[in-house]
Design a protein around this motif. Structure first.
Motif, PDB file in Angstrom:
ATOM      1  N   PRO A 127       0.798  -1.234   0.000  1.00 49.34           N
ATOM      2  CA  PRO A 127       0.000   0.000   0.000  1.00 49.34           C
ATOM      3  C   PRO A 127       0.823   1.273   0.000  1.00 49.34           C
ATOM      4  O   PRO A 127       0.428   2.273  -0.604  1.00 49.34           O
ATOM      5  N   TYR A 156      -4.089  -0.209  -0.856  1.00 48.09           N
ATOM      6  CA  TYR A 156      -4.865   0.665   0.045  1.00 48.09           C
ATOM      7  C   TYR A 156      -4.681   0.197   1.476  1.00 48.09           C
ATOM      8  O   TYR A 156      -4.428  -0.985   1.743  1.00 48.09           O
ATOM      9  N   GLU A 157      -4.826   1.156   2.389  1.00 47.77           N
ATOM     10  CA  GLU A 157      -4.721   0.824   3.811  1.00 47.77           C
ATOM     11  C   GLU A 157      -5.562   1.783   4.620  1.00 47.77           C
ATOM     12  O   GLU A 157      -5.486   2.998   4.438  1.00 47.77           O
TER      13      GLU A 157
END
Length: 398
Positions: free
Chosen positions: A283, A321-322
């Motif tokens: 991410p 993504y995080e």
């Protein structure tokens, strides 16, 4: 199987078909995404319009948007609000309306019909993930919508299985700012807070063809690709050694050399060779920087064979993504489902929607069923999913 839910908005929900009817109607309409076979590719317009009608019946304001640069694909945004606030706070529930193609010879059930057998609902999109919209509609039967004080949004996107163009376009133009977004991909109702990115590159070598009896008069593209692969394997090791995120079961970026094509005859110097590869980026990795690193790695070969090596994206890259551990929305969802959030290696639309609001991937069914023959959702998820959605809607919209 229909569950006895308390129906407070009776007039609206009486217009809706039953849970299984809604599920079946969504599965019956083909919404396959395919760029390799145009005959398989379908518009999602009929499903989008059907969903819009159902949410209209519940009092939602709906907007259907054509997604640019797609093959007749559409997004739907449905919003319910009891005041003039249509954008600030509340909840966004999101899912994609398309499916992958299916292997006709491997399916033993009709992919375009919900078949109930052995406590499973079979059909293309039952788990991944048109069925999620049936769960949303069913959960709303047990909620008094007029009691909501914050907006509730439902997003149905296009083309997730190929380009994610629907989510990307929505994120680029969205005006709303919910407190939380839930993407209903099949996670076995375990909240997912992070996943890796997906970068697929095509490396093309243009050689110089000729008769194999005099190799010096040509440039063999396969031999040049051999040099490329050597450099790629060096990069693969570099990524493993220098980048780590211990949140993931595989804590480093991975590289896979997936497809190679080249040559047309044993007695002909190969004039063209093509390699398709993917990198699953962490991410925190910048996609443009990753592309630059790839090109830098191959620069010695580019310099040796000027103009003969080209690096392109197969499809637009998807970033990782995080959602951070201490995000308030994530912590609330973890409490509501009594599960700690996990990470996964597959990709979703979360990198786009996370630009709008803290995003958690959470939905019914198992990811093991996604893209598989005889895809199904187990009926053990039916009641828990409806109850979970009701808890989340109540928490973020009341």
């Amino acid at each position: 199987m229909i569950f006895p839910l308390l129906i407070n908005n009776k007039n609206a929900t009486m217009k809706l078909p039953s849970f299984i009817q809604i599920y079946n109607e969504l599965i019956t309409i083909p919404t396959i995404s395919s760029v390799t076979d145009g005959k398989l590719d379908c518009t999602n317009k009929v499903v989008i319009e059907k969903l819009a009608n159902w949410f209209n019946d519940l009092g939602f304001k709906t907007t259907i948007t054509s997604v640019p640069n797609t093959r007749d694909k559409y997004n739907l945004l449905a919003t319910y609000s009891n005041n003039d606030n249509l954008t600030q706070g509340g909840l966004l529930l999101s899912g994609h309306t398309d499916t992958v193609p299916f292997d006709e010879g491997l399916w033993t059930k009709d992919p375009f019909k919900v078949t109930e057998l052995d406590n499973k609902w079979y059909g293309l999109g039952t788990a991944d993930m048109k069925g999620f919209f049936a769960f949303i509609l069913e959960s709303l039967r047990g909620i008094d919508l007029k009691s909501l004080t914050k907006p509730l949004h439902i997003l149905a996107t296009a083309d997730e299985e190929i380009t994610m163009a629907g989510a990307a376009y929505f994120a680029q133009h969205a005006q709303l700012q919910p407190d939380c977004t839930i993407i209903g991909e099949p996670t076995s109702l375990i909240p997912i807070r992070a996943h890796k990115g997906f970068v697929s590159n095509i490396i093309r070598i243009t050689g110089k063809s000729g008769h194999s009896s005099d190799p010096e008069k040509g440039i063999n593209a396969i031999e040049v690709m051999h040099l490329v692969i050597g450099k790629l394997l060096e990069l693969k090791q570099k990524l493993k050694d220098e980048y780590h995120n211990t949140s993931f079961a595989v804590p480093y970026p991975t590289m896979n050399l997936g497809i190679i094509r080249g040559g047309d005859a044993a007695n002909r110097i190969c004039g063209c060779c093509e390699l398709i590869m993917d990198i699953r980026a962490l991410p925190e990795m910048d996609i443009q920087s990753l592309y630059d690193l790839l090109c830098q790695t191959l620069k010695p070969i580019m310099d040796r064979y000027p103009g003969r090596l080209k690096v392109d994206y197969e499809v637009d890259p998807i970033a990782g993504y995080e959602c951070q551990h201490d995000n308030p929305a994530l912590m609330e969802v973890e409490k509501l489902v009594n599960q700690k959030a996990q990470t996964v290696n597959y990709s979703t639309e979360a990198p786009f929607l996370n630009q709008i609001a803290p995003t958690i991937v959470l939905g019914p069914g198992s990811i093991e069923q996604a893209h598989q023959p005889d895809e199904f959702v187990s009926t053990e998820f039916l009641k828990p999913t409806i109850e979970t959605l009701q808890k989340i809607i109540t928490r973020f919209c009341k």
